[in-house]
Design an enzyme around this catalytic site. Structure first.
Site, PDB file in Angstrom:
ATOM      1  N   SER A   1     -49.959  -5.152 -60.004  1.00  0.00           N
ATOM      2  CA  SER A   1     -49.997  -6.576 -59.654  1.00  0.00           C
ATOM      3  C   SER A   1     -50.840  -6.794 -58.409  1.00  0.00           C
ATOM      4  O   SER A   1     -50.603  -6.167 -57.372  1.00  0.00           O
ATOM      5  CB  SER A   1     -48.581  -7.101 -59.410  1.00  0.00           C
ATOM      6  OG  SER A   1     -47.900  -7.119 -60.642  1.00  0.00           O
TER       7      SER A   1
ATOM      8  N   ARG B   1     -41.364  -6.431 -51.589  1.00  0.00           N
ATOM      9  CA  ARG B   1     -42.664  -5.733 -51.470  1.00  0.00           C
ATOM     10  C   ARG B   1     -43.150  -5.638 -50.024  1.00  0.00           C
ATOM     11  O   ARG B   1     -44.339  -5.690 -49.745  1.00  0.00           O
ATOM     12  CB  ARG B   1     -43.753  -6.431 -52.304  1.00  0.00           C
ATOM     13  CG  ARG B   1     -43.486  -6.480 -53.759  1.00  0.00           C
ATOM     14  CD  ARG B   1     -43.441  -5.118 -54.435  1.00  0.00           C
ATOM     15  NE  ARG B   1     -43.231  -5.328 -55.865  1.00  0.00           N
ATOM     16  CZ  ARG B   1     -42.036  -5.487 -56.420  1.00  0.00           C
ATOM     17  NH1 ARG B   1     -40.937  -5.411 -55.671  1.00  0.00           N
ATOM     18  NH2 ARG B   1     -41.917  -5.684 -57.701  1.00  0.00           N
TER      19      ARG B   1
ATOM     20  N   GLU C   1     -50.662  -8.438 -52.938  1.00  0.00           N
ATOM     21  CA  GLU C   1     -49.719  -7.318 -52.896  1.00  0.00           C
ATOM     22  C   GLU C   1     -50.496  -6.024 -52.636  1.00  0.00           C
ATOM     23  O   GLU C   1     -50.014  -5.121 -51.956  1.00  0.00           O
ATOM     24  CB  GLU C   1     -48.970  -7.232 -54.234  1.00  0.00           C
ATOM     25  CG  GLU C   1     -47.975  -6.087 -54.277  1.00  0.00           C
ATOM     26  CD  GLU C   1     -47.075  -6.113 -55.509  1.00  0.00           C
ATOM     27  OE1 GLU C   1     -46.672  -7.210 -55.953  1.00  0.00           O
ATOM     28  OE2 GLU C   1     -46.782  -5.036 -56.034  1.00  0.00           O
TER      29      GLU C   1
HETATM   30  C1  LIG Z   1     -50.315   0.411 -63.858  1.00  0.00           C
HETATM   31  C2  LIG Z   1     -49.597   0.113 -62.550  1.00  0.00           C
HETATM   32  C3  LIG Z   1     -48.307  -0.383 -62.568  1.00  0.00           C
HETATM   33  C4  LIG Z   1     -47.638  -0.675 -61.365  1.00  0.00           C
HETATM   34  N1  LIG Z   1     -46.367  -1.174 -61.418  1.00  0.00           N
HETATM   35  C5  LIG Z   1     -45.730  -1.470 -60.274  1.00  0.00           C
HETATM   36  C6  LIG Z   1     -44.391  -1.997 -60.303  1.00  0.00           C
HETATM   37  O1  LIG Z   1     -43.796  -2.194 -61.356  1.00  0.00           O
HETATM   38  N2  LIG Z   1     -43.798  -2.282 -59.119  1.00  0.00           N
HETATM   39  C7  LIG Z   1     -44.405  -2.045 -57.917  1.00  0.00           C
HETATM   40  O2  LIG Z   1     -43.797  -2.308 -56.873  1.00  0.00           O
HETATM   41  N3  LIG Z   1     -45.665  -1.557 -57.854  1.00  0.00           N
HETATM   42  C8  LIG Z   1     -46.330  -1.250 -58.996  1.00  0.00           C
HETATM   43  N4  LIG Z   1     -47.605  -0.743 -58.939  1.00  0.00           N
HETATM   44  C9  LIG Z   1     -48.273  -0.591 -57.633  1.00  0.00           C
HETATM   45  C10 LIG Z   1     -48.137   0.819 -56.991  1.00  0.00           C
HETATM   46  O3  LIG Z   1     -47.934   1.816 -57.969  1.00  0.00           O
HETATM   47  C11 LIG Z   1     -46.982   0.865 -56.013  1.00  0.00           C
HETATM   48  O4  LIG Z   1     -47.185  -0.072 -54.965  1.00  0.00           O
HETATM   49  C12 LIG Z   1     -46.781   2.241 -55.364  1.00  0.00           C
HETATM   50  O5  LIG Z   1     -45.680   2.146 -54.523  1.00  0.00           O
HETATM   51  C13 LIG Z   1     -47.972   2.732 -54.565  1.00  0.00           C
HETATM   52  O6  LIG Z   1     -47.803   4.106 -54.306  1.00  0.00           O
HETATM   53  P1  LIG Z   1     -49.056   5.005 -53.904  1.00  0.00           P
HETATM   54  O7  LIG Z   1     -48.557   6.360 -53.535  1.00  0.00           O
HETATM   55  O8  LIG Z   1     -50.078   4.968 -54.972  1.00  0.00           O
HETATM   56  O9  LIG Z   1     -49.541   4.244 -52.604  1.00  0.00           O
HETATM   57  P2  LIG Z   1     -51.017   3.982 -52.066  1.00  0.00           P
HETATM   58  O10 LIG Z   1     -51.692   2.965 -52.912  1.00  0.00           O
HETATM   59  O11 LIG Z   1     -51.728   5.275 -51.853  1.00  0.00           O
HETATM   60  O12 LIG Z   1     -50.660   3.324 -50.654  1.00  0.00           O
HETATM   61  C14 LIG Z   1     -49.990   2.077 -50.605  1.00  0.00           C
HETATM   62  C15 LIG Z   1     -49.580   1.789 -49.157  1.00  0.00           C
HETATM   63  O13 LIG Z   1     -48.581   2.729 -48.776  1.00  0.00           O
HETATM   64  C16 LIG Z   1     -48.995   3.410 -47.587  1.00  0.00           C
HETATM   65  N5  LIG Z   1     -48.466   4.768 -47.643  1.00  0.00           N
HETATM   66  C17 LIG Z   1     -48.660   5.686 -48.624  1.00  0.00           C
HETATM   67  N6  LIG Z   1     -47.997   6.811 -48.318  1.00  0.00           N
HETATM   68  C18 LIG Z   1     -47.391   6.602 -47.127  1.00  0.00           C
HETATM   69  C19 LIG Z   1     -46.560   7.399 -46.273  1.00  0.00           C
HETATM   70  N7  LIG Z   1     -46.243   8.661 -46.572  1.00  0.00           N
HETATM   71  N8  LIG Z   1     -46.109   6.846 -45.121  1.00  0.00           N
HETATM   72  C20 LIG Z   1     -46.433   5.574 -44.783  1.00  0.00           C
HETATM   73  N9  LIG Z   1     -47.205   4.792 -45.529  1.00  0.00           N
HETATM   74  C21 LIG Z   1     -47.671   5.297 -46.699  1.00  0.00           C
HETATM   75  C22 LIG Z   1     -50.493   3.351 -47.612  1.00  0.00           C
HETATM   76  O14 LIG Z   1     -51.049   3.530 -46.310  1.00  0.00           O
HETATM   77  C23 LIG Z   1     -50.713   1.956 -48.159  1.00  0.00           C
HETATM   78  O15 LIG Z   1     -50.574   0.991 -47.136  1.00  0.00           O
HETATM   79  C24 LIG Z   1     -48.292  -0.455 -60.133  1.00  0.00           C
HETATM   80  C25 LIG Z   1     -49.594   0.076 -60.119  1.00  0.00           C
HETATM   81  C26 LIG Z   1     -50.246   0.351 -61.304  1.00  0.00           C
HETATM   82  C27 LIG Z   1     -51.636   0.928 -61.267  1.00  0.00           C
END
Ligand SMILES: Cc1cc2nc3c(=O)[nH]c(=O)nc-3n(C[C@H](O)[C@H](O)[C@H](O)COP(=O)(O)OP(=O)(O)OC[C@H]3O[C@@H](n4cnc5c(N)ncnc54)[C@H](O)[C@@H]3O)c2cc1C
Length: 279
Positions: free
Chosen positions: A204, A157, A274
């Site tokens: 998480s 992560r 996380e």
């Molecule tokens: C119901 C649920 C289940 C989930 N299950 C999991 C799981 O099984 N495993 C897991 O790892 N995570 C899980 N997550 C967490 C989340 O979905 C992941 O961490 C996902 O990768 C976040 O993506 P996002 O586009 O929503 O990122 P955001 O929340 O919008 O951003 C997260 C981080 O990434 C950065 N970021 C976003 N886009 C870019 C880019 N283009 N370049 C550089 N940095 C960037 C942001 O600045 C921030 O620091 C879950 C979340 C939920 C709500």
């Protein structure tokens, strides 16, 4: 690019908490990024906001969305280049259509390809970096370039991408042949059984410490179901904090604080967040 001033952010985080931001900017192509980074301060990249907790006060920031960068290009030898703004579920749909395999264990993670890559998202024994060959970025000198996977530091992560302030513009994957639909269905069923998917959350809240599970530590500390305002430590999955309706930012941070201090006092383990917190 499209720029909104005084942008309400509540709907931009999956937690459905967020104040008003100075700017929300949607980039229309990667070539605009250097200009955006020259003209705005305190930039925060936001994907689907599924791992990002936003303060509900004034957000003195420029949020940048790359959701319009969502092209998929097939390259020779099972390689596929994908825009950072593509919804991960669209990538899974594409893999199913084209019969590519390799990311089935991650199906159901609700982020963008850029968000998953930045966080090195993973699930059920798989992680996104397993299939990554290279990452197209804009670096700290505002230069667009491509990094091979071997040039990027990543671990559980974590990637150095956030620390260095790099912007992911696209990701090139190398897939295997054959999409495992049965595995995706199995994982969907496990997520529905174990996760509180009917409430806003950020997944998480804490990383699993070495050799332990955050959810187990939280349960053992007697905190399952604990509530502050409308924020609650989920009964179904105690590493999730859910928004029961009108949770405030301070309700969620209060629960995070309570978990950290109680788990530390009980087990000596310092939990590490996380989720990403933006004030
Ligand atoms: C119901 C649920 C289940 C989930 N299950 C999991 C799981 O099984 N495993 C897991 O790892 N995570 C899980 N997550 C967490 C989340 O979905 C992941 O961490 C996902 O990768 C976040 O993506 P996002 O586009 O929503 O990122 P955001 O929340 O919008 O951003 C997260 C981080 O990434 C950065 N970021 C976003 N886009 C870019 C880019 N283009 N370049 C550089 N940095 C960037 C942001 O600045 C921030 O620091 C879950 C979340 C939920 C709500």
């Amino acid at each position: 690019m499209i720029v909104w001033k005084d942008a309400p952010m509540r709907q931009k985080s999956n937690m459905k908490i967020g104040g008003v931001a100075d700017f929300f900017i949607e980039a229309e192509n990667k070539e605009e990024l250097p200009e955006i980074y020259r003209n705005y301060r305190e930039i925060f990249l936001i994907g689907n906001g599924t791992n990002t907790l936003l303060s509900d006060g004034r957000l003195r920031r420029a949020f940048v969305s790359l959701k319009k960068l969502r092209d998929i290009t097939e390259l020779p030898e099972g390689r596929v280049r994908v825009g950072a703004g593509l919804d991960f579920k669209e990538l899974i749909r594409f893999m199913r259509e084209k019969d590519y395999g390799g990311l089935e264990n991650l199906a159901g993670i609700p982020g963008t390809v850029g968000g998953l890559t930045c966080m090195n998202a993973g699930a059920y024994g798989g992680r996104i970096f397993d299939c990554i060959e290279s990452v197209g970025i804009m670096d700290e000198n505002l230069a667009l370039r491509t990094l091979e996977k071997e040039e990027i530091k990543f671990s559980y992560r974590y990637t150095e991408i956030r620390d260095r302030g790099w912007v992911i513009v696209n990701v090139t994957f190398r897939f295997g042949k054959g999409f495992d639909l049965a595995r995706v269905k199995e994982i969907q069923a496990m997520r529905e059984a174990k996760q509180p998917l009917n409430y806003p959350s950020l997944g998480s809240t804490f990383k699993n410490p070495d050799g332990a599970f955050a959810a187990r530590l939280i349960t053992d500390a007697g905190l399952k179901g604990r509530r502050i305002g409308d924020a609650q430590i989920s009964e179904k999955h105690p590493n999730f904090i859910i928004n029961l309706g009108n949770a405030a930012y301070s309700d969620v941070t209060g629960l995070i604080e309570l978990v950290c201090t109680t788990v530390r006092a009980r087990s000596g383990i310092a939990l590490e967040k996380e989720i990403v917190v933006v004030e």
